[in-house]
Design an enzyme around this catalytic site. Structure first.
Site, PDB file in Angstrom:
ATOM      1  N   ASP A   1      -9.810  -3.546   1.370  1.00  0.00           N
ATOM      2  CA  ASP A   1      -9.877  -2.962   2.718  1.00  0.00           C
ATOM      3  C   ASP A   1     -11.228  -2.264   2.793  1.00  0.00           C
ATOM      4  O   ASP A   1     -11.504  -1.360   1.982  1.00  0.00           O
ATOM      5  CB  ASP A   1      -8.711  -1.977   2.907  1.00  0.00           C
ATOM      6  CG  ASP A   1      -8.722  -1.281   4.259  1.00  0.00           C
ATOM      7  OD1 ASP A   1      -9.799  -0.777   4.659  1.00  0.00           O
ATOM      8  OD2 ASP A   1      -7.667  -1.192   4.906  1.00  0.00           O
TER       9      ASP A   1
ATOM     10  N   HIS B   1      -8.473  -6.673   4.353  1.00  0.00           N
ATOM     11  CA  HIS B   1      -8.261  -5.918   5.593  1.00  0.00           C
ATOM     12  C   HIS B   1      -9.632  -5.604   6.147  1.00  0.00           C
ATOM     13  O   HIS B   1     -10.404  -4.874   5.515  1.00  0.00           O
ATOM     14  CB  HIS B   1      -7.544  -4.580   5.326  1.00  0.00           C
ATOM     15  CG  HIS B   1      -6.061  -4.710   5.279  1.00  0.00           C
ATOM     16  ND1 HIS B   1      -5.224  -3.642   5.040  1.00  0.00           N
ATOM     17  CD2 HIS B   1      -5.253  -5.784   5.468  1.00  0.00           C
ATOM     18  CE1 HIS B   1      -3.972  -4.053   5.077  1.00  0.00           C
ATOM     19  NE2 HIS B   1      -3.962  -5.348   5.324  1.00  0.00           N
TER      20      HIS B   1
ATOM     21  N   GLU C   1      -2.969  -2.897  -2.529  1.00  0.00           N
ATOM     22  CA  GLU C   1      -4.144  -2.385  -1.802  1.00  0.00           C
ATOM     23  C   GLU C   1      -4.512  -0.999  -2.306  1.00  0.00           C
ATOM     24  O   GLU C   1      -3.736  -0.053  -2.195  1.00  0.00           O
ATOM     25  CB  GLU C   1      -3.823  -2.328  -0.302  1.00  0.00           C
ATOM     26  CG  GLU C   1      -4.944  -1.761   0.548  1.00  0.00           C
ATOM     27  CD  GLU C   1      -4.604  -1.725   2.042  1.00  0.00           C
ATOM     28  OE1 GLU C   1      -3.438  -2.001   2.399  1.00  0.00           O
ATOM     29  OE2 GLU C   1      -5.505  -1.407   2.834  1.00  0.00           O
TER      30      GLU C   1
ATOM     31  N   HIS D   1     -11.812   1.528   2.326  1.00  0.00           N
ATOM     32  CA  HIS D   1     -11.242   2.193   1.155  1.00  0.00           C
ATOM     33  C   HIS D   1     -12.207   2.367  -0.011  1.00  0.00           C
ATOM     34  O   HIS D   1     -11.788   2.436  -1.160  1.00  0.00           O
ATOM     35  CB  HIS D   1      -9.993   1.434   0.685  1.00  0.00           C
ATOM     36  CG  HIS D   1      -8.852   1.565   1.637  1.00  0.00           C
ATOM     37  ND1 HIS D   1      -7.590   1.096   1.375  1.00  0.00           N
ATOM     38  CD2 HIS D   1      -8.782   2.142   2.860  1.00  0.00           C
ATOM     39  CE1 HIS D   1      -6.798   1.356   2.389  1.00  0.00           C
ATOM     40  NE2 HIS D   1      -7.494   1.982   3.313  1.00  0.00           N
TER      41      HIS D   1
ATOM     42  N   LYS E   1      -7.046   2.504  -2.628  1.00  0.00           N
ATOM     43  CA  LYS E   1      -7.670   3.405  -1.662  1.00  0.00           C
ATOM     44  C   LYS E   1      -8.393   4.513  -2.415  1.00  0.00           C
ATOM     45  O   LYS E   1      -8.119   4.782  -3.579  1.00  0.00           O
ATOM     46  CB  LYS E   1      -6.564   3.978  -0.767  1.00  0.00           C
ATOM     47  CG  LYS E   1      -7.067   4.760   0.412  1.00  0.00           C
ATOM     48  CD  LYS E   1      -5.985   4.863   1.483  1.00  0.00           C
ATOM     49  CE  LYS E   1      -6.335   5.887   2.519  1.00  0.00           C
ATOM     50  NZ  LYS E   1      -5.485   5.803   3.692  1.00  0.00           N
TER      51      LYS E   1
ATOM     52  N   TRP F   1       0.857  -1.184   0.000  1.00  0.00           N
ATOM     53  CA  TRP F   1       0.000   0.000   0.000  1.00  0.00           C
ATOM     54  C   TRP F   1       0.894   1.235   0.000  1.00  0.00           C
ATOM     55  O   TRP F   1       1.873   1.304   0.734  1.00  0.00           O
ATOM     56  CB  TRP F   1      -0.919   0.048   1.229  1.00  0.00           C
ATOM     57  CG  TRP F   1      -1.646   1.362   1.270  1.00  0.00           C
ATOM     58  CD1 TRP F   1      -2.687   1.745   0.486  1.00  0.00           C
ATOM     59  CD2 TRP F   1      -1.328   2.508   2.093  1.00  0.00           C
ATOM     60  NE1 TRP F   1      -3.041   3.051   0.771  1.00  0.00           N
ATOM     61  CE2 TRP F   1      -2.223   3.536   1.747  1.00  0.00           C
ATOM     62  CE3 TRP F   1      -0.357   2.759   3.075  1.00  0.00           C
ATOM     63  CZ2 TRP F   1      -2.192   4.794   2.354  1.00  0.00           C
ATOM     64  CZ3 TRP F   1      -0.319   4.002   3.680  1.00  0.00           C
ATOM     65  CH2 TRP F   1      -1.245   5.013   3.318  1.00  0.00           C
TER      66      TRP F   1
ATOM     67  N   ASP G   1     -10.270   3.751  10.597  1.00  0.00           N
ATOM     68  CA  ASP G   1      -9.627   2.590  11.219  1.00  0.00           C
ATOM     69  C   ASP G   1      -9.947   2.429  12.696  1.00  0.00           C
ATOM     70  O   ASP G   1      -9.058   2.180  13.516  1.00  0.00           O
ATOM     71  CB  ASP G   1      -8.111   2.620  10.962  1.00  0.00           C
ATOM     72  CG  ASP G   1      -7.790   2.362   9.503  1.00  0.00           C
ATOM     73  OD1 ASP G   1      -7.984   1.240   9.046  1.00  0.00           O
ATOM     74  OD2 ASP G   1      -7.352   3.306   8.803  1.00  0.00           O
TER      75      ASP G   1
ATOM     76  N   ASP H   1      -7.071  -4.423  10.132  1.00  0.00           N
ATOM     77  CA  ASP H   1      -6.374  -3.154   9.934  1.00  0.00           C
ATOM     78  C   ASP H   1      -7.101  -2.051  10.698  1.00  0.00           C
ATOM     79  O   ASP H   1      -7.973  -1.389  10.158  1.00  0.00           O
ATOM     80  CB  ASP H   1      -6.293  -2.824   8.436  1.00  0.00           C
ATOM     81  CG  ASP H   1      -5.411  -1.614   8.173  1.00  0.00           C
ATOM     82  OD1 ASP H   1      -4.746  -1.145   9.119  1.00  0.00           O
ATOM     83  OD2 ASP H   1      -5.384  -1.124   7.026  1.00  0.00           O
TER      84      ASP H   1
ATOM     85  N   ASP I   1     -12.102   6.707   6.346  1.00  0.00           N
ATOM     86  CA  ASP I   1     -11.222   5.562   6.607  1.00  0.00           C
ATOM     87  C   ASP I   1     -10.527   5.753   7.954  1.00  0.00           C
ATOM     88  O   ASP I   1      -9.315   5.906   8.025  1.00  0.00           O
ATOM     89  CB  ASP I   1     -10.202   5.476   5.449  1.00  0.00           C
ATOM     90  CG  ASP I   1      -9.293   4.276   5.581  1.00  0.00           C
ATOM     91  OD1 ASP I   1      -9.727   3.277   6.176  1.00  0.00           O
ATOM     92  OD2 ASP I   1      -8.154   4.348   5.093  1.00  0.00           O
TER      93      ASP I   1
HETATM   94  C1  RNT Z   1      -3.893   2.539   4.748  1.00  0.00           C
HETATM   95  C2  RNT Z   1      -4.019   1.093   4.459  1.00  0.00           C
HETATM   96  C3  RNT Z   1      -2.903   0.229   4.990  1.00  0.00           C
HETATM   97  C4  RNT Z   1      -2.419   0.617   6.363  1.00  0.00           C
HETATM   98  C5  RNT Z   1      -1.492  -0.379   7.023  1.00  0.00           C
HETATM   99  C6  RNT Z   1      -0.770   0.202   8.179  1.00  0.00           C
HETATM  100  O1  RNT Z   1      -5.006   3.255   4.398  1.00  0.00           O
HETATM  101  O2  RNT Z   1      -5.250   0.620   4.913  1.00  0.00           O
HETATM  102  O3  RNT Z   1      -3.280  -1.091   4.942  1.00  0.00           O
HETATM  103  O4  RNT Z   1      -3.488   0.857   7.228  1.00  0.00           O
HETATM  104  O5  RNT Z   1      -0.652  -0.945   6.108  1.00  0.00           O
HETATM  105 ZN    ZN Z   2      -5.545  -1.519   4.894  1.00  0.00          ZN
END
Ligand code: RNT
Ligand code: ZN
Length: 413
Positions: free
Chosen positions: A253, A280, A219, A256, A221, A180, A290, A320, A288
């Site tokens: 993810d 993720h 990955e 994203h 986004k 990523w 997290d 994640d 996003d």
């Molecule tokens: C960031 C991505 C990525 C990170 C990690 C730390 O938007 O989701 O996966 O969160 O690699």
């Molecule tokens: Zn991620």
């Protein structure tokens, strides 16, 4: 009759075998993100920046390999089932004064992690760390127009793949290596294609070397803080890249995508074309963000799609999230147990019956059966699972975390 026996009868009435569900759950690995333990700080004094950021200032965060591994071990004692640890290259272990640059990291910096994972009986996954570093210039890494910047990160990613491969060899396992990058532009870009062509070229260089023990993935986004207008590694870009480069998978993810898009729905779509889907699981709150994963609708839907498509061995489940405002061991525990609960919930749904009803056009049965299943004694089965896995049941693990906080975390000043 015990409450478990009662639950067994209730589920067998709809054609679900509880024992089989428990057995399947116990075999399903969850790759736990090491970075929840220290707010993605890492050991190489990088930290975050570039579109990801942990918020909060809860005391007692792990400051080094010893503390992070001790905390993770504590969390693992509260989490049932099979586990992996997901590492970032910024967690390289080195002696004081010998800090490797990101374009110098080697397998030797991860040998302590391999020894730790072997001792713990868990697997390892890996990620290059292309953020939180002075070589991220104008929010760009692999798509930078500056050759020095771009080649620095290409080298880092190549090394990360080789490290993953060596870890895999040492562990007798395949290691997921997820790429990523934060690359993007804050305001209206004048050229959306050139950075993508450079990223494509960088990826071609990075993935050129064939490595047996690595499962590669990219990955995508939507946007990040400070790069709101344009993300180089978009969903379409990476999906097209992985379809035209077999062996490089697309990681989903669920933070994203546009907020009304369903990540769960993407799983059966990708299963038509790929034999693996790295994932993720996170919890985006308005963006996003997290947040720690919960046993909520989103997570349950994702797990349903994995289970009902018989894809537990195809979807590589990783976590994640990074919340710095609460006890980090509790965050790991809640997040991981929530995914496992969601998987168990999915394993206790009579998918075969539901699918037949749908094929027959009997949508009344589909709706009624789905709804009725929701009130069956799920909690009893989860409690039994925790008991068989010798981890505390819901209600009993938090005191253990509080004790650890008092005895260990509070001494970190
Ligand atoms: C960031 C991505 C990525 C990170 C990690 C730390 O938007 O989701 O996966 O969160 O690699
Ligand atoms: Zn991620």
């Amino acid at each position: 009759m015990s409450s478990f026996e009662q639950a067994k009868t209730a589920y067998s009435n709809i054609g679900v075998d509880i024992d089989k569900a428990i057995e399947t759950l116990a075999k399903t690995p969850i790759s736990i993100n090491c970075w929840q333990g220290d707010d993605i700080t890492g050991f190489d004094s990088g930290g975050t920046g570039g579109g990801i950021q942990a918020t909060g200032n809860y005391p007692g965060k792990a400051r080094n390999f010893q503390e992070l591994t001790a905390d993770f071990e504590k969390a693992c004692s509260l989490i049932p089932g099979k586990k992996r640890i997901n590492l970032h290259a910024s967690y390289a272990v080195f002696e004081e004064g010998n800090r490797p640059e990101r374009n110098e990291v080697e397998y030797k910096h991860f040998i302590p992690w391999v020894e730790y994972a072997k001792k713990m009986g868990i697997g390892i996954d890996f990620n290059p760390t292309c953020f939180g570093h002075p070589m991220v210039k104008d929010n760009l890494t692999l798509s930078s127009p500056d050759d020095k910047v771009r080649s620095f990160w290409i080298e880092h990613c190549k090394r990360s793949r080789r490290i993953s491969n060596a870890i895999g060899e040492a562990m007798g396992d395949k290691v997921l290596c997820n790429l990523w990058i934060p690359d993007g532009i804050k305001d209206m870009p004048a050229d959306r294609k050139a950075p993508r062509m450079r990223l494509k070229d960088s990826l071609d260089q990075i993935f050129e070397e064939k490595l047996e023990n690595v499962i590669d993935c990219v990955e995508s986004k939507l946007f990040g803080i400070g790069v709101e207008s344009y993300t180089v590694g978009s969903n379409e870009f990476y999906l097209a890249y992985s379809l035209s480069n077999p062996g490089v998978y697309t990681l989903l993810d669920n933070g994203h995508y546009h907020p009304t898009e369903s990540t769960a729905d993407k799983i059966p779509s990708l299963l038509c074309f790929f034999d693996k889907i790295p994932l993720h699981i996170t919890r985006p709150v308005r963006w996003d963000s997290d947040h720690v994963v919960l046993f909520d609708d989103d997570t349950r839907e994702i797990c349903k799609e994995i289970v009902r498509n018989d894809a537990l061995d195809k979807v590589l489940i990783g976590l994640d999230f990074f919340d710095a405002s609460i006890n980090r061991i509790a965050a790991w525990t809640v997040g991981t147990r929530s995914v496992q609960k969601s998987l168990l919930n999915a394993l206790l749904i009579p998918h075969d019956k539901l699918k037949v009803a749908q094929e027959q056009g009997d949508f009344t049965t589909v709706m009624a059966l789905m709804e009725d299943t929701k009130t069956l004694p799920f909690g009893t089965v989860w409690a039994k699972y925790c008991e068989t896995q010798k981890v505390p049941q819901d209600g009993n693990w938090l005191p253990e975390v509080q004790k650890y906080e008092k005895e260990v975390l509070s001494t970190r000043k």
